[in-house]
Design an enzyme around this catalytic site. Structure first.
Site, PDB file in Angstrom:
ATOM      1  CE  LYS A  15       6.113 -18.070   4.309  1.00  0.00           C
ATOM      2  NZ  LYS A  15       6.270 -19.457   4.718  1.00  0.00           N
ATOM      3  CB  SER A  44      -0.516 -25.529   3.211  1.00  0.00           C
ATOM      4  OG  SER A  44       0.884 -25.748   3.293  1.00  0.00           O
ATOM      5  CG  HIS A  49       6.613 -16.854  10.469  1.00  0.00           C
ATOM      6  ND1 HIS A  49       7.310 -17.929   9.965  1.00  0.00           N
ATOM      7  CD2 HIS A  49       5.447 -16.803   9.791  1.00  0.00           C
ATOM      8  CE1 HIS A  49       6.588 -18.496   9.008  1.00  0.00           C
ATOM      9  NE2 HIS A  49       5.450 -17.832   8.888  1.00  0.00           N
ATOM     10  CG  ASN A 108       4.798 -14.116   6.081  1.00  0.00           C
ATOM     11  OD1 ASN A 108       5.593 -13.251   5.719  1.00  0.00           O
ATOM     12  ND2 ASN A 108       5.163 -15.175   6.787  1.00  0.00           N
ATOM     13  CD  GLU A 151       1.602 -19.062  10.494  1.00  0.00           C
ATOM     14  OE1 GLU A 151       0.990 -18.863   9.449  1.00  0.00           O
ATOM     15  OE2 GLU A 151       2.803 -18.780  10.637  1.00  0.00           O
ATOM     16  N   GLY A 211       4.209 -24.029   4.348  1.00  0.00           N
ATOM     17  CA  GLY A 211       4.975 -24.156   3.112  1.00  0.00           C
ATOM     18  C   GLY A 211       5.153 -25.592   2.648  1.00  0.00           C
ATOM     19  CD  GLU A 224       9.025 -19.461   6.986  1.00  0.00           C
ATOM     20  OE1 GLU A 224       9.172 -18.279   6.641  1.00  0.00           O
ATOM     21  OE2 GLU A 224       8.218 -20.233   6.434  1.00  0.00           O
TER      22      GLU A 224
HETATM   23  C1  PEP Z   1       3.227 -18.543   6.678  1.00  0.00           C
HETATM   24  O1  PEP Z   1       4.244 -18.155   6.143  1.00  0.00           O
HETATM   25  O2  PEP Z   1       2.854 -18.003   7.731  1.00  0.00           O
HETATM   26  C2  PEP Z   1       2.489 -19.633   6.060  1.00  0.00           C
HETATM   27  C3  PEP Z   1       1.425 -20.090   6.671  1.00  0.00           C
HETATM   28  O3  PEP Z   1       2.962 -20.131   4.860  1.00  0.00           O
HETATM   29  P1  PEP Z   1       2.181 -21.090   3.826  1.00  0.00           P
HETATM   30  O4  PEP Z   1       0.800 -20.503   3.656  1.00  0.00           O
HETATM   31  O5  PEP Z   1       2.977 -21.049   2.594  1.00  0.00           O
HETATM   32  O6  PEP Z   1       2.113 -22.432   4.461  1.00  0.00           O
END
Ligand code: PEP
Length: 260
Positions: free
Chosen positions: A11, A214, A96, A9, A168, A174, A98
């Site tokens: 973003k 992460s 997601h 992803n 998630e 992040g 976000e």
């Molecule tokens: C994501 O954007 O779905 C995500 C898991 O980000 P990150 O790997 O940066 O934590």
């Protein structure tokens, strides 16, 4: 058994179509014709066409990061499922965190989008996960269970077979904080038990449930080796081809040891 599925992803990155093409080319070169681990790239929508061009003759899928539930009409700034298919998409990320937390997207909206994605023949990646406050209040299962039920409402078992889930935990996205394999496996097993209850054993054992939060080359193997973790949705580490390929290679090593 379920194959591992690793999706990147991107973003709102990278900043230019040249950089997007270069990143996709590097991932394509690293993956080659390997299909034992499934891979998809989810760039910003303005780069979908360019990345689709790069991914020609590659097994790597192409995903969007969002879509609208309507097929067409007066929805300024939105994109429909059929537009994403036209741009070369095979997948679409829905719900997601976000978007759920930053843009107040509800599970009811995710449910509408999910049905529209399936109607457009896209593979939806539906994200669910708890915040830190919810985890600390011991509400993880309740929050994840409610998001799952509401996001998947009205789907048949057959439709569910075409859906990917991504657990998630919001506190791990992040932030550099990763759920431990034991924490992640606990929630993944809970998700699978809910799928069993709602859709039956055959579907529950078929649905891919990715972990996201992460994930890096260093922690990927331990997470991917967990019995109910079937891949990863990768944010930050998908922006560097070497890191993303490192995660895919960790998935290949886990697969070679008999995971899939
Ligand atoms: C994501 O954007 O779905 C995500 C898991 O980000 P990150 O790997 O940066 O934590």
């Amino acid at each position: 058994m379920r194959p591992l599925f690793i999706a990147g992803n991107w973003k709102m990155n990278p900043g230019t179509s040249e950089a997007a093409v270069a990143l996709a080319e590097a991932v394509k070169a690293g993956v080659g014709q390997e299909t034992r681990v499934r891979v998809a790239l989810c760039p910003p929508s303005v780069f979908l066409n360019a990345v689709d061009g790069v991914l020609e003759n590659s097994p790597i899928g192409l995903g969007a990061q969002n879509m609208h539930w309507k097929a067409d009409g007066a929805y300024t700034g939105e994109l429909s499922g059929s537009m994403l298919v036209d741009a070369g998409c095979t997948h679409v990320i829905l719900g997601h965190s976000e978007r759920r937390h930053g843009m107040h997207e509800t599970s009811q909206e995710v449910n509408e989008k999910l049905k529209a994605a399936l109607a457009a023949k896209l593979i939806p990646i539906v994200c669910i996960g708890e915040t830190l406050v919810e985890r600390e209040a011991h509400k993880t299962d309740e929050v994840v269970g409610t998001q799952l039920e509401e996001s998947l409402k009205g789907l048949t078992a057959e439709e569910m077979n075409g859906v990917v889930l991504a657990y998630e935990p919001v506190w791990a996205i992040g932030t550099g904080k990763t759920a431990t394999p034991a924490q992640a496996q606990h929630v993944h097993a809970f998700i699978r038990s809910m799928l069993r209850e709602i859709f039956g054993e055959a579907t529950a054992s078929r649905v891919i449930v990715q972990y996201g939060g992460s994930v890096k080359p260093e922690n990927a193997a331990d997470l991917l080796a967990c019995p109910d973790i079937d891949g990863s949705l990768v944010g930050g580490a998908s922006l560097k081809a070497a890191d993303f390929l490192g995660i895919i290679n960790a998935g290949l090593a886990v697969t070679a040891k008999g995971k899939a």
